[in-house]
Motif scaffolding. Sequence first.
Motif, short mmCIF file in Angstrom:
data_model
loop_
_atom_site.label_atom_id
_atom_site.label_comp_id
_atom_site.label_asym_id
_atom_site.label_seq_id
_atom_site.Cartn_x
_atom_site.Cartn_y
_atom_site.Cartn_z
N ASP A 147 0.86 -1.19 0.00
CA ASP A 147 0.00 0.00 0.00
C ASP A 147 0.89 1.23 0.00
O ASP A 147 1.66 1.47 0.94
CB ASP A 147 -0.90 -0.01 1.24
N TRP A 148 0.79 2.05 -1.05
CA TRP A 148 1.66 3.21 -1.22
C TRP A 148 0.92 4.52 -1.00
O TRP A 148 1.45 5.59 -1.35
CB TRP A 148 2.29 3.20 -2.61
N SER A 149 -0.27 4.48 -0.45
CA SER A 149 -1.08 5.69 -0.32
C SER A 149 -0.47 6.71 0.63
O SER A 149 -0.80 7.90 0.56
CB SER A 149 -2.50 5.33 0.15
N GLY A 150 0.41 6.28 1.52
CA GLY A 150 1.04 7.21 2.45
C GLY A 150 2.44 7.60 2.06
O GLY A 150 3.19 8.15 2.89
N HIS A 151 2.84 7.35 0.80
CA HIS A 151 4.19 7.63 0.33
C HIS A 151 4.22 8.82 -0.62
O HIS A 151 3.21 9.13 -1.27
CB HIS A 151 4.76 6.41 -0.41
N ASP A 152 5.37 9.46 -0.72
CA ASP A 152 5.67 10.36 -1.84
C ASP A 152 6.17 9.50 -2.98
O ASP A 152 7.10 8.69 -2.80
CB ASP A 152 6.74 11.38 -1.45
N VAL A 153 5.58 9.65 -4.18
CA VAL A 153 5.88 8.78 -5.32
C VAL A 153 6.57 9.60 -6.41
O VAL A 153 6.07 10.65 -6.82
CB VAL A 153 4.60 8.14 -5.88
N LEU A 154 7.71 9.10 -6.89
CA LEU A 154 8.45 9.71 -7.98
C LEU A 154 8.51 8.72 -9.14
O LEU A 154 8.91 7.56 -8.95
CB LEU A 154 9.87 10.09 -7.56
N THR A 204 4.67 6.49 -21.74
CA THR A 204 3.73 5.37 -21.62
C THR A 204 3.82 4.73 -20.24
O THR A 204 2.80 4.45 -19.59
CB THR A 204 4.01 4.33 -22.70
N MET A 205 5.05 4.49 -19.77
CA MET A 205 5.24 3.88 -18.46
C MET A 205 4.73 4.80 -17.35
O MET A 205 4.08 4.35 -16.39
CB MET A 205 6.72 3.55 -18.26
N ILE A 206 4.98 6.10 -17.47
CA ILE A 206 4.54 7.04 -16.45
C ILE A 206 3.02 7.09 -16.38
O ILE A 206 2.43 7.05 -15.29
CB ILE A 206 5.13 8.44 -16.72
N ARG A 207 2.37 7.14 -17.54
CA ARG A 207 0.90 7.18 -17.55
C ARG A 207 0.31 5.92 -16.92
O ARG A 207 -0.62 5.99 -16.12
CB ARG A 207 0.39 7.37 -18.98
N ALA A 208 0.85 4.75 -17.31
CA ALA A 208 0.29 3.49 -16.80
C ALA A 208 0.49 3.37 -15.29
O ALA A 208 -0.42 2.98 -14.56
CB ALA A 208 0.95 2.32 -17.52
N THR A 209 1.68 3.73 -14.81
CA THR A 209 1.95 3.60 -13.38
C THR A 209 1.15 4.61 -12.57
O THR A 209 0.59 4.28 -11.52
CB THR A 209 3.46 3.77 -13.11
N ALA A 210 1.09 5.85 -13.04
CA ALA A 210 0.33 6.87 -12.32
C ALA A 210 -1.15 6.49 -12.25
O ALA A 210 -1.79 6.63 -11.20
CB ALA A 210 0.51 8.23 -12.98
N SER A 211 -1.70 6.00 -13.36
CA SER A 211 -3.12 5.60 -13.36
C SER A 211 -3.37 4.47 -12.38
O SER A 211 -4.36 4.49 -11.63
CB SER A 211 -3.54 5.18 -14.77
N ALA A 212 -2.48 3.47 -12.36
CA ALA A 212 -2.65 2.34 -11.45
C ALA A 212 -2.58 2.78 -9.99
O ALA A 212 -3.36 2.33 -9.15
CB ALA A 212 -1.60 1.27 -11.75
N LEU A 213 -1.65 3.68 -9.68
CA LEU A 213 -1.51 4.15 -8.31
C LEU A 213 -2.70 5.00 -7.87
O LEU A 213 -3.15 4.92 -6.73
CB LEU A 213 -0.20 4.94 -8.16
N VAL A 222 -5.79 4.72 -8.97
CA VAL A 222 -6.90 3.80 -8.73
C VAL A 222 -6.71 3.07 -7.40
O VAL A 222 -7.67 2.77 -6.70
CB VAL A 222 -7.02 2.80 -9.90
N ASP A 223 -5.46 2.83 -7.03
CA ASP A 223 -5.17 2.10 -5.80
C ASP A 223 -5.22 2.98 -4.56
O ASP A 223 -4.97 2.50 -3.45
CB ASP A 223 -3.79 1.45 -5.91
N GLY A 224 -5.49 4.29 -4.74
CA GLY A 224 -5.70 5.15 -3.58
C GLY A 224 -4.59 6.12 -3.27
O GLY A 224 -4.65 6.82 -2.25
N VAL A 225 -3.57 6.23 -4.12
CA VAL A 225 -2.50 7.21 -3.88
C VAL A 225 -3.02 8.58 -4.30
O VAL A 225 -3.47 8.76 -5.44
CB VAL A 225 -1.23 6.85 -4.67
N PRO A 226 -2.96 9.59 -3.42
CA PRO A 226 -3.44 10.93 -3.81
C PRO A 226 -2.62 11.51 -4.96
O PRO A 226 -1.41 11.27 -5.05
CB PRO A 226 -3.26 11.75 -2.52
N LEU A 227 -3.29 12.26 -5.79
CA LEU A 227 -2.63 12.84 -6.96
C LEU A 227 -1.47 13.74 -6.57
O LEU A 227 -0.42 13.76 -7.23
CB LEU A 227 -3.65 13.61 -7.79
#
Length: 461
Positions: A422-429, A435-444, A446-451
């Motif tokens: 669960d990465w919802s409480g992390h800073d994500v870089l 393509t990879m950035i879009r896919a990973t950002a979309s998945a995160l 949906v999984d609850g990571v704040p924008l």
Amino acid sequence: MSAEPLSGGGPVVPGRDPGRPAPRPAARRLTPVRAVPAPATTPFVRPGRHAAPETAPTDAAPDADAARDAPSASHAAGASLAPEPAPTRETPEAHAARRVRETWDEVEAHVDELADWFAALLFSLAPETRALFPTRVTEPARRLVRSLVLPMSTVDRPDELRRLVEPLVREHRALGLHAGQYEPLGVALVGAMRRYGGQAWDEATEHAWVRAFSLAAGPMEQAVRAAATPAVTAGTVVGHRRLSWDLAVVHVRPDVPVPHRAGQYLTVEVPQRPRMWRALSPATAPRPDGLLEFHVRAVEGGWVSRALVAHAATGDRWRLGPASGRLGLDPGSSREVLMVAGGTGGAPVLALCEDMARRPDPRPCTVFLGGRVPEDLTVLDRLRALAEEHSWLAVAAVCEDDPLDERTLPGTLPEAVLRGGDWSGHDVLLSGSPTMIRATASALLVDGVPLDHISYDPFAD
């Protein structure tokens, strides 16, 4: 419903003679409603004018007197409701930014044709700018157009506009543009939009684009005039090592150290492809000797990347633009860190981890490094060496096309990251291909990571 009276007499009302005809109800009289006049038209702004009108035209707003005189539905029904608050009037800046975003969405599918037309208009208005572009102008012209549209779309958000000005001005100066050329840039941009805007383009939209460009170009022009440091620095290639047919590591020693932060990128021009600038991220944190290390993959159709991998050689002289980019750790955050990198996107992640290792109290950090095959993971060994020295760092490798490799996780990067916890409480870089950035950002997301916890540097071609 028919307007004829009901046949058969209708229901019988007690106390009334059924033989007597029922009295006819009085006809309802409607209060006359004043016609709503069309909004006033703002005078047309010619593309050669750099100033915008003081008041932006608004979308068909009803006349105030007509709106006041017209009866509301609640009054007609006899209800006593509290008056609704008046709608907030859109500011001229918000109107201009909105029109720019909406129109750009309509034309972006034809951005290459628009960029060619923009370049042709620019060269006719300012012939000296032709020398700043290579023979094939489409790609650099497309990047320049997008670098102008981006600040124009944020003129209603001054803080965001202020943050954009500095890196964009660096790119414009590295290209060779000077302050006096922003007006022909604006004229060429509006002219190209007029040609490709289609049905979405009208006088009101043109006014909005002129206003937005005036608001965005002013700060950029001032920043160019105020710049004191050189726009570019020269450097010498001191090492070129080819890892595979499409991958190479290049070391460059600048004549003067280039100030930059870990995670940022530099725009470079190489002798094999003059006047074709590319963004490359150093793979190390800033070094005392100023040496820069770049990991380059030859991409399909990439003129510069293929030349760098196959033909760059020791002794080549490069031109290095100033550092740019916002990829980095938020100094005001105490959250744990998740870094996700694909292919050569591991270079800035390695630089960030090296920079964290120099700090007295680094935050816990997890790195997912992905590629098609293990050979794509160029910085994996160095990241694992850091992880062995520092307990705050954990590293996981992912190979999409080699699921049987025991040293790596199977599947795509987004899949592996979501399986990791669960990465919802992390800073994500995020660092890698769009393509990879879009896919990973979309998945995160949906999984609850704040924008607002997700950051990356989008390289718009």
